[in-house]
Design an enzyme around this catalytic site. Structure first.
Site, PDB file in Angstrom:
ATOM      1  N   ASN A  75       2.575  -4.116  -0.377  1.00 27.86           N
ATOM      2  CA  ASN A  75       2.623  -2.658  -0.341  1.00 27.86           C
ATOM      3  C   ASN A  75       2.918  -2.047  -1.712  1.00 27.86           C
ATOM      4  O   ASN A  75       3.357  -0.906  -1.800  1.00 27.86           O
ATOM      5  CB  ASN A  75       3.638  -2.176   0.704  1.00 27.86           C
ATOM      6  CG  ASN A  75       5.028  -2.750   0.500  1.00 27.86           C
ATOM      7  OD1 ASN A  75       5.282  -3.495  -0.450  1.00 27.86           O
ATOM      8  ND2 ASN A  75       5.945  -2.421   1.395  1.00 27.86           N
TER       9      ASN A  75
ATOM     10  N   ARG B 233      15.336   1.403  -5.190  1.00 27.45           N
ATOM     11  CA  ARG B 233      16.488   1.258  -4.304  1.00 27.45           C
ATOM     12  C   ARG B 233      17.498   2.340  -4.649  1.00 27.45           C
ATOM     13  O   ARG B 233      17.733   2.641  -5.827  1.00 27.45           O
ATOM     14  CB  ARG B 233      17.124  -0.138  -4.431  1.00 27.45           C
ATOM     15  CG  ARG B 233      16.279  -1.266  -3.830  1.00 27.45           C
ATOM     16  CD  ARG B 233      16.104  -1.121  -2.327  1.00 27.45           C
ATOM     17  NE  ARG B 233      15.300  -2.195  -1.735  1.00 27.45           N
ATOM     18  CZ  ARG B 233      13.987  -2.130  -1.525  1.00 27.45           C
ATOM     19  NH1 ARG B 233      13.309  -1.041  -1.881  1.00 27.45           N
ATOM     20  NH2 ARG B 233      13.350  -3.135  -0.972  1.00 27.45           N
TER      21      ARG B 233
ATOM     22  N   GLN C 199      20.465   2.735   5.014  1.00 28.20           N
ATOM     23  CA  GLN C 199      19.239   3.174   5.667  1.00 28.20           C
ATOM     24  C   GLN C 199      19.303   2.812   7.145  1.00 28.20           C
ATOM     25  O   GLN C 199      19.399   1.625   7.449  1.00 28.20           O
ATOM     26  CB  GLN C 199      18.013   2.554   4.989  1.00 28.20           C
ATOM     27  CG  GLN C 199      17.832   3.070   3.584  1.00 28.20           C
ATOM     28  CD  GLN C 199      16.481   2.767   2.968  1.00 28.20           C
ATOM     29  OE1 GLN C 199      16.079   3.428   2.041  1.00 28.20           O
ATOM     30  NE2 GLN C 199      15.775   1.767   3.459  1.00 28.20           N
TER      31      GLN C 199
ATOM     32  N   HIS D 188      12.225   6.283   4.114  1.00 27.95           N
ATOM     33  CA  HIS D 188      11.647   5.155   3.363  1.00 27.95           C
ATOM     34  C   HIS D 188      10.290   4.783   3.963  1.00 27.95           C
ATOM     35  O   HIS D 188      10.172   3.840   4.740  1.00 27.95           O
ATOM     36  CB  HIS D 188      12.610   3.970   3.398  1.00 27.95           C
ATOM     37  CG  HIS D 188      12.290   2.923   2.365  1.00 27.95           C
ATOM     38  ND1 HIS D 188      13.147   1.896   2.047  1.00 27.95           N
ATOM     39  CD2 HIS D 188      11.206   2.746   1.575  1.00 27.95           C
ATOM     40  CE1 HIS D 188      12.612   1.132   1.128  1.00 27.95           C
ATOM     41  NE2 HIS D 188      11.417   1.623   0.829  1.00 27.95           N
TER      42      HIS D 188
END
Length: 387
Positions: free
Chosen positions: A147, A286, A315, A334
């Site tokens: 990704n 991050r 998260q 995210h």
């Protein structure tokens, strides 16, 4: 037979499966630089399906159950008595994603004597305590490059969103039902002519640089591994040996370095203060690379003109997380690396890793983070472990 515990984000609010906007996605067989896309022996899903949520199951159930393994899928990962904590002690494999990470802390790893493999369906294994994984004799793997382009596209989108003041302008014609050109234009600039830098020039960072070059900007970068001279000349890059040198020279920063002890809280009040007044930061790497509260202070004072990204800590973040309400932001959950296109690749890569693991074949070095009692493969080039 093995027990595979998979932690994925919850299903869509409207139910599963969703109504898909498109009937197909492009087939990607390889990545820049020559690495091939995942090559499992087979897949049990249609590319373009929503695979990263609980009901999507990464397309793994038939494959695993046909081999006699047990698959447990949950989104319940935090709090006393979570499904993750209940199921972990007798699990052999844990799979999760950066978008909804199963935080494998030293305590959790110690409570899982059978755990031998942790897979990140995507990129980034900092939710696994790597020193504990090493001492536990685990293998940690991720689907490298699956990704990367997805994230680079998201980063460029957020750069333009901030610089062009897109979200406040959009709100004038939607939420506010107005038409105020002056307020929309008062914080809008052209990206053309600006100095733009990336911290971390790996796969994602280089993809961002290549996508920004046609905007007629001056490009800068900083990385512990300097790029080849030919790449620097091709893209017109200025190299900086450290983060402070980089940020003092640019108008826009895009962060793409891994999280490790040397980068945690790197962007504190001092380093943000070394940037030009009115700079922008986009962070799709991050959240802990920046100081949460230093970002809020810089936006309130005007030191930063905008902050965007899609990474948070933890998260998901709590409802009162200050990034939800700070000014001049363009935050998203995210999602940068979990497009439907990316899900097809990281689901296939997860299956490839599992096939290798169960069949006793080597996992690709580019997928390895920890193996054989230490950092390995991509992990050896990307992470450090505090001694």
């Amino acid at each position: 037979m093995a027990k595979i515990l998979t932690v994925l984000y919850p299903d869509p609010v409207g139910g599963y499966p969703p109504d898909y906007a498109r009937d197909e996605i492009p087939a990607i067989t390889g990545y820049p630089g020559g690495q091939t896309a995942p090559t499992p022996q087979a897949i049990d899903f249609t590319p373009g399906q929503l695979l990263g949520c609980v009901s999507g199951e990464l397309g793994l159930r038939r494959f695993l159950e046909d081999r006699g393994h047990t698959l447990v899928v949950t989104s319940d990962k935090e709090g006393e008595g979570s499904t993750l904590d209940r199921e972990l002690p007798d699990s052999d494999v844990v799979i999760s994603q950066p978008f909804w990470p199963a935080y494998l802390t030293p305590e959790r790893i110690a409570a899982a004597p059978r755990l031998k493999l942790a897979i990140t369906a995507g990129i980034g294994s900092d939710h696994v305590d790597l020193p504990s994984a090493i001492s536990h004799g685990m293998t940690v793997a991720e689907v490298t490059f699956s990704n990367s382009i997805s994230v680079s596209e998201h980063a460029v989108m957020q750069i333009l969103t901030l610089v062009r003041n897109y979200l406040p302008s959009h709100e004038w014609v939607t939420a506010k039902k107005g038409w105020n050109i002056a307020d929309s234009a008062a914080r809008a600039y052209d990206l053309e002519g600006m100095h733009v830098g990336v911290l971390g020039s790996g796969r994602i960072g280089q993809a961002v640089l290549r996508r920004l070059k046609p905007f007629d900007v001056t490009l800068h970068y900083c990385d512990v591994h300097r790029l080849h001279k030919d790449v620097e000349e091709e893209l017109g890059l200025t190299y900086h040996p450290d983060a402070r040198s980089l940020v003092s020279a640019i108008d826009v920063l895009s962060i793409h370095t891994p999280l490790h002890p040397q980068t945690q809280n790197l962007f504190d009040d001092e380093l943000i203060g070394a940037m030009k007044r009115g700079s922008y930061i986009v962070n799709t790497a991050r959240a802990l690379i920046v100081s949460r509260d230093a970002v809020v202070r810089a936006l309130n004072s005007g030191q930063l003109a905008g902050y965007a990204g899609d990474v948070w800590y933890p998260q998901p973040p709590p409802p009162d997380h200050p990034w939800r309400t700070m000014p001049y932001e363009a935050m998203t959950p995210h999602v940068s690396g979990t497009t439907l296109s990316a899900q097809a690749r990281y689901s296939a890569g997860t299956r490839e890793i599992l096939e290798c693991w169960f069949d006793g074949r080597p996992v690709r070095p580019e997928y390895l983070i920890v193996d054989g009692g230490g950092l390995a493969g991509t992990g050896a080039a990307s992470y450090t472990v505090a001694g």
